[in-house]
Scaffold this motif. Sequence first.
Motif, PDB file in Angstrom:
ATOM      1  N   ILE A   1      -8.345 -15.327   3.242  1.00 26.77           N
ATOM      2  CA  ILE A   1      -7.863 -16.280   2.247  1.00 26.77           C
ATOM      3  C   ILE A   1      -6.391 -16.034   1.915  1.00 26.77           C
ATOM      4  N   GLU A   2      -6.011 -14.766   1.706  1.00 21.57           N
ATOM      5  CA  GLU A   2      -4.643 -14.455   1.268  1.00 21.57           C
ATOM      6  C   GLU A   2      -3.640 -14.461   2.421  1.00 21.57           C
ATOM      7  N   LYS A   3      -4.052 -13.948   3.589  1.00 27.59           N
ATOM      8  CA  LYS A   3      -3.097 -13.710   4.671  1.00 27.59           C
ATOM      9  C   LYS A   3      -3.366 -14.533   5.929  1.00 27.59           C
ATOM     10  N   GLY A   4      -4.442 -15.312   5.943  1.00 28.38           N
ATOM     11  CA  GLY A   4      -4.760 -16.094   7.135  1.00 28.38           C
ATOM     12  C   GLY A   4      -5.227 -15.251   8.302  1.00 28.38           C
ATOM     13  N   VAL A   5      -5.867 -14.109   8.016  1.00 30.78           N
ATOM     14  CA  VAL A   5      -6.323 -13.196   9.070  1.00 30.78           C
ATOM     15  C   VAL A   5      -7.612 -13.720   9.710  1.00 30.78           C
ATOM     16  N   TYR A   6      -7.606 -13.801  11.038  1.00 31.85           N
ATOM     17  CA  TYR A   6      -8.784 -14.214  11.789  1.00 31.85           C
ATOM     18  C   TYR A   6      -9.233 -13.159  12.804  1.00 31.85           C
ATOM     19  N   TYR A   7      -8.474 -12.075  12.968  1.00 33.48           N
ATOM     20  CA  TYR A   7      -8.805 -11.050  13.961  1.00 33.48           C
ATOM     21  C   TYR A   7      -8.918  -9.705  13.252  1.00 33.48           C
ATOM     22  N   ILE A   8     -10.103  -9.101  13.317  1.00 27.17           N
ATOM     23  CA  ILE A   8     -10.387  -7.890  12.561  1.00 27.17           C
ATOM     24  C   ILE A   8     -10.935  -6.825  13.489  1.00 27.17           C
ATOM     25  N   SER A   9     -10.418  -5.619  13.325  1.00 25.78           N
ATOM     26  CA  SER A   9     -10.977  -4.466  14.024  1.00 25.78           C
ATOM     27  C   SER A   9     -11.541  -3.518  12.977  1.00 25.78           C
ATOM     28  N   PHE A  10     -12.867  -3.320  13.011  1.00 30.59           N
ATOM     29  CA  PHE A  10     -13.529  -2.395  12.097  1.00 30.59           C
ATOM     30  C   PHE A  10     -13.780  -1.101  12.860  1.00 30.59           C
ATOM     31  N   ASP A  11     -13.140  -0.042  12.402  1.00 31.67           N
ATOM     32  CA  ASP A  11     -13.021   1.210  13.157  1.00 31.67           C
ATOM     33  C   ASP A  11     -14.297   1.595  13.902  1.00 31.67           C
ATOM     34  N   TYR A  12     -15.384   1.887  13.170  1.00 26.51           N
ATOM     35  CA  TYR A  12     -16.630   2.019  13.915  1.00 26.51           C
ATOM     36  C   TYR A  12     -17.835   2.005  12.980  1.00 26.51           C
TER      37      TYR A  12
END
Length: 530
Positions: free
Chosen positions: A333-344
């Motif tokens: 919502i705030e930054k327009g982020v669509y690509y996320i890497s969740f460490d593990y």
Amino acid sequence: MVGLINKRAVVQVIGCLLNNPDLLDTYDITEEDMHEEFYVYIFNTIYNLHLQNVKVIDSFTIDSYLSSYDMQYKVFTVNKGIEYIDNAKKIAVAENFDYNYNLLKKFTLLRYYDQRGQDIKFIYDPTKIAPEDQEAETKKLDGYSVDDIINLVELELVTKPRMHFKVQQFEQGKLAGEGLMELKEQWKQEPEFGISLQSPTMNNIARGARLKKFYLRSAPSGVGKTRLAVGDICTYSIPWFYDIEENKWVYTGFSEPALFISTELEIDELQSMLIAFVSGVGEDKILDGKYSKDEEERVDQAIKYIKSAPLYLEHIDDFDISDIENLIKKYKIEKGVYYISFDYIHSSVKLIMQIATISKGMKLQEHQVLYMFAIKLKEICNKLGVHIDSATQVNGEYKTARDKDETLLRGAKSIADKIDLGIIAMPPTREELKAIEPVLSKGVSLNPNLIYHIYKVRRGKISRVRLWLHADLSTCRTYDLFVTNNDNELISVEKITIEALEKLLDDNSIKEEDVELTEETKEEAVKFFF
């Protein structure tokens, strides 16, 4: 609601602050926690005197300070303030401060919910008069942390209604043939490809990093799960990197807002990896501050490119499903982020507690907790339209297994049911290196020191293959070498380069100005922030 204050906790906290005002530098205490004006005036006085570096705060000091404020001083004297302060200093038990501080915060939270019309009697009911009932309510509240209370209210307001009314179960239903022609024409104009991964071969196999897809890379400890993920997320978000072969900076064109969520490494530990990847200078040199030739100039230039890129880093060590979902919502919502890497993917105390609450106290094994977490990550992909990649550890059977697939996932091989791309990343064994000697004899530019055993590709035409790579963990970079089947026989797989994908996606990448918030998303944003 009357009774939502614990005066014993208040006097203990005030007494400890009087004896040790430096606690204010460590603990987040506000006048909201004091609730009643008498306690608020005393607390604010202690706070202001501490700001002025007053070392000894007692009844005389506070009486002198408040005497300058007529209304506050009247409340102070009517309530026998001097006697109260002397008594608070005397009975305060420093060893119990944490308990009383947390109890204070619980009542502040309960008042917050009560003032907004939320029934909190199922957590704590102050209207019960009988001593045995009051004791039972106090004991029940002692069993909850602040986070537990928030989770219980969310369970009552959100999770239970969703489960009961099954709001989402029928949302996606439609006639099978509806929109098929439009889809067919859409795929002609916009082939199903995501943005570029670091590996050109994986761009072909996985069709890039696609939205609404959940990719999972699993490996033993020490193989570099985080570093491999850093290489991919840099490729998504930082449009420049230094080509060591060509000795020049290369522009990729990809500058998508992206988020890396770390569950173990601190932010600065990730930042040194980013610099190493972009500059091509080994992380050890960066950490030692020792460079050769033009390496420091490359590092300085890399820092400029990183600073201008829409790449965000978050560290969260103890988390539950709600924490991760809310964090992703916030950045979308705030930054327009669509690509996320969740460490593990791994269990945490908070995650186990949340799953136990949802399952009404049923004891679940670790693999069940991890499976439920994986389900939620996939749901987040679909619901928010984002791409998530993550990782897991492998179990001890990897040392002897011939075929590396979902059976090696530590905790829950059922996680593989929910992913769109599954990779087991491992160094080659002696037997595997011996098996590919005919391939190596034809000449390979770098020695293979890593294999991607690709066991699942949803919507992909190539699966159950091995991608052989050379991994330079000091720069978080990998270099594709060749592909074999599981019998180590060479097969041909086209590499789709960054330049080719940039051309393909030029008109289709999500841009900040294209992001439109639906009414549902706006409502979720309001709930999250307020």
